[in-house]
Design a protein around this motif. Structure first.
Motif, short mmCIF file in Angstrom:
data_model
loop_
_atom_site.label_atom_id
_atom_site.label_comp_id
_atom_site.label_asym_id
_atom_site.label_seq_id
_atom_site.Cartn_x
_atom_site.Cartn_y
_atom_site.Cartn_z
N PRO A 165 0.80 -1.22 0.00
CA PRO A 165 0.00 0.00 0.00
C PRO A 165 0.84 1.28 0.00
N PRO A 166 0.26 2.38 -0.45
CA PRO A 166 0.99 3.65 -0.48
C PRO A 166 1.13 4.26 0.90
N GLU A 167 2.06 5.18 1.02
CA GLU A 167 2.27 6.01 2.21
C GLU A 167 2.65 5.23 3.46
N THR A 168 3.36 4.14 3.28
CA THR A 168 3.90 3.40 4.43
C THR A 168 5.23 2.78 4.06
N LYS A 169 6.10 2.64 5.06
CA LYS A 169 7.35 1.92 4.90
C LYS A 169 7.46 0.82 5.95
N ASN A 170 6.31 0.53 6.60
CA ASN A 170 6.32 -0.47 7.67
C ASN A 170 4.95 -1.15 7.71
N TYR A 171 4.75 -2.06 6.76
CA TYR A 171 3.45 -2.71 6.57
C TYR A 171 3.44 -4.03 7.34
N HIS A 172 2.52 -4.17 8.30
CA HIS A 172 2.52 -5.31 9.21
C HIS A 172 1.35 -6.25 8.98
N TYR A 173 1.59 -7.52 9.28
CA TYR A 173 0.55 -8.54 9.34
C TYR A 173 0.06 -8.66 10.78
N GLU A 174 -1.20 -9.07 10.92
CA GLU A 174 -1.77 -9.43 12.22
C GLU A 174 -2.75 -10.58 11.99
N MET A 175 -2.40 -11.76 12.46
CA MET A 175 -3.22 -12.96 12.28
C MET A 175 -4.33 -12.99 13.33
N GLU A 176 -5.58 -13.28 12.89
CA GLU A 176 -6.70 -13.20 13.83
C GLU A 176 -7.78 -14.26 13.55
N LEU A 177 -8.47 -14.64 14.62
CA LEU A 177 -9.71 -15.39 14.49
C LEU A 177 -10.82 -14.38 14.20
N VAL A 178 -11.66 -14.70 13.22
CA VAL A 178 -12.78 -13.82 12.85
C VAL A 178 -14.08 -14.47 13.28
N LEU A 179 -14.85 -13.74 14.04
CA LEU A 179 -16.16 -14.19 14.54
C LEU A 179 -17.24 -13.64 13.63
N VAL A 180 -18.18 -14.48 13.23
CA VAL A 180 -19.25 -14.07 12.31
C VAL A 180 -20.59 -14.10 13.05
N ILE A 181 -21.27 -12.96 13.07
CA ILE A 181 -22.57 -12.84 13.72
C ILE A 181 -23.67 -13.32 12.77
#
Length: 233
Positions: free
Chosen positions: A73-89
């Motif tokens: 993506p633009p305007e960043t030099k430090n792009y991070h991942y974050e792994m998550e469980l997704v809950l669906v309502i």
């Protein structure tokens, strides 16, 4: 029939395991700092005894299916991942008691909450909103939804690899606010609706990726996710 000046955006949706129909997405909520070790690595330890959970949102248009290649993506030099469980309502509710939270669960998925970390830290330190850091075009990755009506997940490995090397590894039993508590608390602020999805937080080990990196991850009993980081536009 209502006439519009231009075509309205398409309904965002996710595939559902075992079904031909896709699940339409209403809203994307995210729980911030919901693993103690991640809160510490971010320099903001959480004391559950004195604090409430906090949330931010991502636009449904940011959603991308697992397996995608997305540009750095633009305007960043430090792009991070974050792994998550997704809950669906799957059922509407407001001010839901924790004891009844299971009645509102349709299922789960695995997700990546991609983050412009440099922008987030600047915004945090200046007391500004996180929107440009978190609500990123193609920055909300999600796997297929696994229907588990009424099932409250309490444990299971959550892990992420970059180019085959493990970067994150923890267990759902380390969530500071568990599934029941998240549904109870979030429903004090919002009338939860079918199609609302909740990214429940990431464990420690977050880090930067660059173009060409391949991210893979899994949540035990739910499924896997993958993402390739493409060149910057």
């Amino acid at each position: 029939m209502t006439a519009y000046l231009w075509n309205p955006p398409a309904v965002q949706s996710l595939p559902v395991r075992g079904k031909t129909e896709r699940l339409p997405i209403n809203r994307i909520f995210c729980v911030g700092r919901n693993y103690a070790a991640h809160a510490i690595e971010m320099g903001r330890p959480v004391d559950k005894a004195t604090e409430r959970a906090f949330y931010f949102t991502k636009s449904p248009s940011a959603l991308v299916d697992s397996g995608a290649t997305v540009p750095y993506p633009p305007e960043t030099k430090n792009y991070h991942y974050e792994m998550e469980l997704v809950l669906v309502i799957g059922k509407a509710g407001f001010r839901i008691p924790a004891a009844d939270a299971h009645e509102h669960i349709y299922g789960y998925a695995t997700g990546l909450d991609m983050t412009r970390r440099d922008l987030q830290l600047v915004a945090r330190d200046k007391g500004r909103p996180w929107d440009t850091a978190k609500d990123i075009e193609q920055g909300a990755l999600c796997s297929e939804v696994v229907p588990m009506p009424g099932v409250v997940l309490e444990r299971g490995e959550i892990a992420l690899e970059v180019n085959g090397q493990t970067r994150q590894k923890s267990d759902l039993d380390k969530l500071l606010w568990n599934i029941r508590e998240i549904i109870e608390d979030l429903s004090l602020y919002y009338h939860l609706q079918p199609g609302d999805i909740i990214y429940t937080g990431t464990p420690e080990g977050v880090g930067a990726v660059v173009p060409g990196d391949v991210i893979t991850g899994h949540v035990e009993g739910v499924g896997e996710i993958s993402l390739t980081i493409g060149p910057a536009e």
